[in-house]
Design a protein around this motif. Structure first.
Motif, PDB file in Angstrom:
ATOM      1  N   PRO A  68       5.224   1.413  -1.873  1.00  0.00           N
ATOM      2  CA  PRO A  68       3.771   1.364  -1.703  1.00  0.00           C
ATOM      3  C   PRO A  68       3.163   0.180  -2.438  1.00  0.00           C
ATOM      4  O   PRO A  68       3.741  -0.333  -3.404  1.00  0.00           O
ATOM      5  CB  PRO A  68       3.313   2.683  -2.335  1.00  0.00           C
ATOM      6  CG  PRO A  68       4.317   2.914  -3.426  1.00  0.00           C
ATOM      7  CD  PRO A  68       5.630   2.414  -2.885  1.00  0.00           C
ATOM      8  N   THR A  73      -4.640  -1.029   1.295  1.00  0.00           N
ATOM      9  CA  THR A  73      -4.097  -0.139   2.316  1.00  0.00           C
ATOM     10  C   THR A  73      -3.475  -0.920   3.462  1.00  0.00           C
ATOM     11  O   THR A  73      -3.860  -2.055   3.747  1.00  0.00           O
ATOM     12  CB  THR A  73      -5.197   0.778   2.898  1.00  0.00           C
ATOM     13  OG1 THR A  73      -6.248  -0.039   3.447  1.00  0.00           O
ATOM     14  CG2 THR A  73      -5.760   1.700   1.839  1.00  0.00           C
ATOM     15  N   THR A  75      -2.730  -0.090   7.526  1.00  0.00           N
ATOM     16  CA  THR A  75      -2.998   0.878   8.589  1.00  0.00           C
ATOM     17  C   THR A  75      -2.451   0.386   9.922  1.00  0.00           C
ATOM     18  O   THR A  75      -2.292  -0.821  10.142  1.00  0.00           O
ATOM     19  CB  THR A  75      -4.507   1.154   8.740  1.00  0.00           C
ATOM     20  OG1 THR A  75      -5.170  -0.062   9.139  1.00  0.00           O
ATOM     21  CG2 THR A  75      -5.106   1.665   7.441  1.00  0.00           C
ATOM     22  N   ARG A  80      -2.984   5.414   8.250  1.00  0.00           N
ATOM     23  CA  ARG A  80      -1.929   4.978   7.340  1.00  0.00           C
ATOM     24  C   ARG A  80      -0.597   4.959   8.085  1.00  0.00           C
ATOM     25  O   ARG A  80      -0.361   5.778   8.978  1.00  0.00           O
ATOM     26  CB  ARG A  80      -1.856   5.900   6.126  1.00  0.00           C
ATOM     27  CG  ARG A  80      -3.075   5.778   5.216  1.00  0.00           C
ATOM     28  CD  ARG A  80      -2.910   6.577   3.943  1.00  0.00           C
ATOM     29  NE  ARG A  80      -4.081   6.439   3.081  1.00  0.00           N
ATOM     30  CZ  ARG A  80      -4.260   5.445   2.226  1.00  0.00           C
ATOM     31  NH1 ARG A  80      -3.338   4.502   2.110  1.00  0.00           N
ATOM     32  NH2 ARG A  80      -5.359   5.383   1.475  1.00  0.00           N
TER      33      ARG A  80
END
Length: 328
Positions: A68, A73, A75, A80
């Protein structure tokens, strides 16, 4: 956040968009990625470029969910990655298959790991090996193949499950011109079928040929991104390369005999069997061409000189330090 608009050759197919927003990643005290943002849409190849140590491989691993990010983020169509249902195919720069195991067994195993039934994996493995002119290698060990054929097996492993998102890291490594053309055809088919294709390579001519959009990363930051054609058009367009089918010195003679030429051009230099005309204004190129045709000078080539992707790359990251670590 801007989403690039790629051409789409498919009909009735859901086109995916992969979006990175403010991605950060550190390894110990080494900050590898700093607020990295870009997006790539299916139906086009996206070039991810940077020096060794710039953070390309770290980006790839974050996109695939290998680890991670510390912040930001990733997407796929707004979801996600882990919730999107998107499938991945990855061709790493370093070969990851076992050299002493049968090729067919390895491809089937990888296909099954990615959700295929044994029957589907075997069918797909044989189809790709046939496509790559490696039909008889199904029972053979990888180590008996040439470097280029090993790379083709690696490519088959990357796309055996017909993935939605394909990541190709230095895909032309070890390829001769014939095999390079085969890979070009395959990539073209993937793009035409709406796949999201990430393309990472130091061979800028291939990136320039395939990728409509690029992102250049330097020292963990995006230093340039966008439509490659538009990026090039943002550079000086006052130089025109012209080849005339006539004895040399035609431009010098033109400069002496026609005052209109000196009004259009401020300099001429010879290069590669032709001449580079430095225009006083970029828009004077039409006047230059009209003048050449009026003087019955046979024009074989006439083009505005743009920087190559390699020149743009060097300009943007040539003075940035490489990380020198294992992440790149």
């Amino acid at each position: 956040m801007r989403t690039f608009s790629f051409f789409n050759l498919t009909k009735g197919v859901l086109i995916l968009t992969v979006e990175l927003i403010d991605i950060e990643k550190s390894f110990g005290e080494n900050k590898v990625l700093n607020k990295v943002s870009f997006s790539a849409k299916g139906g086009g190849a996206f070039g991810l470029l940077g020096r060794n140590g710039a953070g390309k491989t770290t980006i790839i691993r974050i996109v695939m969910g290998v680890f991670p990010p510390d912040g930001g983020t990733v997407t796929v169509n707004g979801k996600r990655v882990s919730q999107s249902g998107a499938t991945f195919g990855y061709l790493p720069e370093e070969r990851g298959l076992y050299p002493k195991h049968p090729i067919g067994d390895q491809l089937v195993y990888i296909g099954r790991l990615r959700g295929q039934t044994r029957a589907d994996a075997e069918k797909s493995a044989r189809q790709w090996l046939e496509r790559f002119s490696l039909t008889d290698t199904y029972p053979k060990k990888l180590s008996v193949l040439s470097k280029g054929n090993q790379q083709k097996v690696q490519l088959a492993a990357a796309i055996i499950n017909d993935p939605d998102i394909v990541i190709l890291d230095e895909p032309f490594s070890g390829f001769d011109p014939v095999n390079a053309q085969l890979l070009k055809d395959v990539v073209g088919e993937l793009v035409g079928r709406g796949k999201v294709v990430f393309f990472s390579s130091h061979q800028m001519n291939y990136v320039e040929e395939f990728c409509e959009h690029i992102a250049i990363i330097g020292s963990g930051r995006i230093v340039l991104e966008g439509n490659l054609r538009q990026i090039k058009r943002g550079y000086d367009r006052s130089n025109v390369f012209t080849v005339l089918d006539c004895p040399g010195g035609a431009f010098l003679e033109l400069n002496k005999s026609d005052a209109r030429f000196s009004e259009i051009a401020q300099g001429v230099s010879e290069k590669n069997g032709g001449a580079i005309v430095r225009l006083r204004k970029p828009e004077y190129r039409d006047r230059l061409l009209a003048l050449l045709l009026e003087r019955n000078l046979p024009v074989e080539r006439f083009e505005v000189l743009e920087p190559t992707l390699e020149e743009i790359f060097v300009e943007k990251v040539g003075d940035t330090p490489a990380d020198g670590g294992k992440q790149k």
